[in-house]
Scaffold this motif. Structure first.
Motif, PDB file in Angstrom:
ATOM      1  N   MET A  23      -1.428 -11.432   2.834  1.00  0.00           N
ATOM      2  CA  MET A  23      -1.165 -11.605   4.388  1.00  0.00           C
ATOM      3  C   MET A  23      -0.277 -10.887   4.982  1.00  0.00           C
ATOM      4  N   LEU A  24       0.807 -10.755   4.349  1.00  0.00           N
ATOM      5  CA  LEU A  24       1.910 -10.163   4.753  1.00  0.00           C
ATOM      6  C   LEU A  24       1.577  -8.634   4.979  1.00  0.00           C
ATOM      7  N   HIS A  25       1.226  -8.036   4.027  1.00  0.00           N
ATOM      8  CA  HIS A  25       1.140  -6.607   3.804  1.00  0.00           C
ATOM      9  C   HIS A  25      -0.082  -5.932   4.509  1.00  0.00           C
ATOM     10  N   LEU A  26      -1.053  -6.866   4.583  1.00  0.00           N
ATOM     11  CA  LEU A  26      -2.299  -6.389   5.422  1.00  0.00           C
ATOM     12  C   LEU A  26      -2.666  -6.928   6.740  1.00  0.00           C
ATOM     13  N   LEU A  27      -2.720  -8.275   7.168  1.00  0.00           N
ATOM     14  CA  LEU A  27      -3.002  -8.950   8.149  1.00  0.00           C
ATOM     15  C   LEU A  27      -1.752  -8.580   9.177  1.00  0.00           C
ATOM     16  N   MET A  28      -0.674  -9.033   8.881  1.00  0.00           N
ATOM     17  CA  MET A  28       0.516  -8.634  10.016  1.00  0.00           C
ATOM     18  C   MET A  28       0.573  -7.217  10.508  1.00  0.00           C
ATOM     19  N   MET A 246       2.815   0.885  11.730  1.00  0.00           N
ATOM     20  CA  MET A 246       2.973  -0.405  11.145  1.00  0.00           C
ATOM     21  C   MET A 246       2.534  -0.267   9.737  1.00  0.00           C
ATOM     22  N   GLY A 247       1.805   0.560   9.313  1.00  0.00           N
ATOM     23  CA  GLY A 247       1.350   0.757   8.089  1.00  0.00           C
ATOM     24  C   GLY A 247       2.440   1.173   7.184  1.00  0.00           C
ATOM     25  N   VAL A 248       3.161   2.000   7.690  1.00  0.00           N
ATOM     26  CA  VAL A 248       4.282   2.792   6.871  1.00  0.00           C
ATOM     27  C   VAL A 248       5.132   1.732   6.769  1.00  0.00           C
ATOM     28  N   GLN A 249       5.550   0.786   7.820  1.00  0.00           N
ATOM     29  CA  GLN A 249       6.561  -0.076   7.774  1.00  0.00           C
ATOM     30  C   GLN A 249       6.252  -1.224   6.630  1.00  0.00           C
ATOM     31  N   PHE A 250       5.097  -1.840   6.771  1.00  0.00           N
ATOM     32  CA  PHE A 250       4.666  -3.023   6.017  1.00  0.00           C
ATOM     33  C   PHE A 250       4.494  -2.463   4.655  1.00  0.00           C
ATOM     34  N   ILE A 251       3.899  -1.310   4.494  1.00  0.00           N
ATOM     35  CA  ILE A 251       3.839  -0.820   3.014  1.00  0.00           C
ATOM     36  C   ILE A 251       5.252  -0.577   2.337  1.00  0.00           C
ATOM     37  N   GLY A 298      -4.471   1.217  -1.341  1.00  0.00           N
ATOM     38  CA  GLY A 298      -5.567   0.387  -1.030  1.00  0.00           C
ATOM     39  C   GLY A 298      -5.448  -0.443   0.336  1.00  0.00           C
ATOM     40  N   LEU A 299      -3.898  -0.562   0.599  1.00  0.00           N
ATOM     41  CA  LEU A 299      -3.398  -1.143   1.791  1.00  0.00           C
ATOM     42  C   LEU A 299      -3.725  -0.255   2.875  1.00  0.00           C
ATOM     43  N   MET A 300      -3.255   1.048   2.864  1.00  0.00           N
ATOM     44  CA  MET A 300      -3.381   1.854   3.886  1.00  0.00           C
ATOM     45  C   MET A 300      -4.869   2.072   4.184  1.00  0.00           C
ATOM     46  N   CYS A 301      -5.483   2.172   3.160  1.00  0.00           N
ATOM     47  CA  CYS A 301      -7.119   2.488   3.402  1.00  0.00           C
ATOM     48  C   CYS A 301      -7.623   1.107   4.223  1.00  0.00           C
ATOM     49  N   ALA A 302      -7.475   0.023   3.765  1.00  0.00           N
ATOM     50  CA  ALA A 302      -7.909  -1.114   4.571  1.00  0.00           C
ATOM     51  C   ALA A 302      -7.469  -1.445   5.974  1.00  0.00           C
ATOM     52  N   MET A 303      -6.112  -0.821   6.176  1.00  0.00           N
ATOM     53  CA  MET A 303      -5.644  -0.864   7.436  1.00  0.00           C
ATOM     54  C   MET A 303      -6.314  -0.106   8.528  1.00  0.00           C
ATOM     55  N   SER A 327       0.292  10.485  -1.056  1.00  0.00           N
ATOM     56  CA  SER A 327       1.649  11.155  -1.161  1.00  0.00           C
ATOM     57  C   SER A 327       2.762  10.002  -0.518  1.00  0.00           C
ATOM     58  N   PHE A 328       2.323   9.447   0.351  1.00  0.00           N
ATOM     59  CA  PHE A 328       3.175   8.323   0.929  1.00  0.00           C
ATOM     60  C   PHE A 328       3.231   7.063  -0.199  1.00  0.00           C
ATOM     61  N   SER A 329       2.147   6.858  -0.739  1.00  0.00           N
ATOM     62  CA  SER A 329       1.895   5.565  -1.586  1.00  0.00           C
ATOM     63  C   SER A 329       2.808   5.872  -2.790  1.00  0.00           C
ATOM     64  N   MET A 330       2.968   7.274  -3.333  1.00  0.00           N
ATOM     65  CA  MET A 330       3.630   7.567  -4.470  1.00  0.00           C
ATOM     66  C   MET A 330       5.049   7.247  -3.916  1.00  0.00           C
ATOM     67  N   MET A 331       5.516   8.049  -2.733  1.00  0.00           N
ATOM     68  CA  MET A 331       6.949   7.673  -2.324  1.00  0.00           C
ATOM     69  C   MET A 331       7.213   6.205  -2.232  1.00  0.00           C
TER      70      MET A 331
END
Length: 430
Positions: A23-28, A246-251, A298-303, A327-331
């Protein structure tokens, strides 16, 4: 390899079972991205909201009424007529950004000052201190309406009295300067034109009253603009940038949780039991990093799937999106390992890491686009990995730069991932 796959599978199963984390990482981020996207302009089909202003119309002359009518007819404004006390109260409480007061006698005094430039009347404006940008826009629109209404009245046949006063204020013909002589010639010609229009109107309609006295509607802006928004890809969509930010922030927050999870495992002795098994520390760290990167991907693709289905965000280059997301996921995964490597306790590490993340997302343009930053700050933010991540996601959405446009951003992200990962491994080995 079997141990590495088992470690990755274990982390993925544990994460998916944690409903609070999902919920925190996807819905918010989806909710916040929707909010910020509406502030940034929303989809191209959404109409731009009008500016609410208040008008205190104390001048009931023809010029005063024309100014009010012109403001009401402007498509960018929503005008409400108020008393002066009501206007001040609404601006003071934040219910109106700007209120304009047209004082009694303003029209006549403005007409007298049109050519002479003397004794200019004041036009009071009340504004909310937080709305200084709106104030500048309203002042520009107000200038147009005042100039058109005033020049219409002065140059029309009913402005003959004002012309007489202008001429009377000039020195005698033999004592005028060059500028005064030219102004006198202009006013004399204008007086003849006004008298001719008055005589013609009196002969044609001797009983008519209140006829339009403007020779051509008064002075108005002598041009119109033809706006054309240019980008290499689809039309600008404010939701595209907000979902990137927001995706960058919560990931990154997910990366913090991953690092804190390692510290908690160390506190409970789970980490020591893992290292006691027939697997190397490199395998354990690689398992954590790969599982974290897969979760972030997976989170970024879902967002962005939500952004495409609900808010009509277009991805101009799916391949480019996958490159920058990977690349962002690896970072992010390497950032989580760095937190775990240098964090002494989960509590202390969480506070410091959260503060550092908020600074990075703020400077990276995740909250507001980086192009509104001062020039020096835009250069400084190039040292922040989140700036490259947000720019990369912008490149493959509304900017439409394609795969070639994301390689620099992806290379920088991979560079930061290598640095963070190397520092984490070095610290763990110590």
């Amino acid at each position: 390899m079997t141990a590495l796959i088992a470690l990755i599978r274990k982390d993925l199963i544990l994460y998916l079972k944690d409903k609070r984390a999902l919920m925190l990482h996807l819905l918010m981020p989806v909710v916040l991205a929707a909010f910020f996207g509406s502030l940034f302009g929303g989809t191209p089909s959404e109409r731009t909201s009008k500016i609410d202003i208040g008008v205190v119309a104390l001048d009931q002359s023809g010029i005063g009424k024309k100014i009010v009518d012109g403001l009401k007819a402007d498509s960018t404004l929503r005008v409400t007529e108020l008393s002066e006390a009501e206007a001040q109260a609404k601006v003071r409480t934040g219910k109106l950004p700007v209120a304009v007061v047209i004082p009694a006698g303003f029209g006549d005094r403005a007409g007298d000052a049109l050519f002479s430039g003397k004794d200019k009347p004041e036009l009071p404006l009340f504004y909310d201190p937080s709305q200084s940008t709106v104030l500048a826009m309203v002042k520009g629109l107000l200038t147009q309406q005042v100039m058109q209404a005033t020049s219409s009245a002065v140059m029309g046949r009913q402005g003959s009295a004002s012309t007489d006063r202008y001429l009377a204020d000039l020195p005698a013909a033999d004592k005028r300067s060059t500028d005064e002589a030219q102004l006198g010639d202009f006013l004399t010609s204008l007086k003849k034109f006004q008298d001719q229009r008055a005589a013609t109107a009196a002969a044609a309609q001797p009983a008519a009253s209140g006829a339009d006295d403007a020779p051509a509607g008064g002075m108005s802006v002598p041009y119109t603009t033809k706006d054309a928004a240019l980008s290499s890809g689809p039309k600008y969509n404010g939701y595209a940038h907000s979902f990137a930010g927001m995706g960058v922030q919560f990931i990154l927050f997910m990366g913090i949780d991953m690092g804190i999870g390692i510290l908690l495992a160390q506190r409970m002795g789970i980490w020591n039991r893992l290292l006691a098994a027939p697997v190397s520390m490199t395998t354990v760290l690689a398992g954590r990093a790969i599982s974290g990167a897969l979760i972030a991907m997976g989170l970024m693709c879902a967002m962005f799937l939500c952004a495409m289905l609900i808010f009509k965000v277009e991805i101009s280059s799916p391949a480019g999106f996958l490159v920058i997301a990977a690349s962002f996921s690896m970072m992010t995964a390497a950032f989580g390992l760095l937190i775990a490597a240098f964090g002494k306790t989960p509590e202390a590490a969480r506070g410091i890491a959260t503060f550092a993340t908020l600074i990075m997302v703020m400077l990276g343009g995740a909250w507001v686009p980086s192009f509104i930053f001062p020039e020096w700050m835009q250069q400084v933010t190039l040292l922040v990995p989140t700036r490259w991540a947000v720019d990369g996601f912008d490149a493959v959405t509304w900017r439409g730069l394609g795969l070639a446009g994301v390689w620099p951003a992806a290379a920088v992200q991979l560079g930061f991932a290598a640095i963070f990962g190397a520092l984490a491994v070095w610290r763990f080995r110590r």
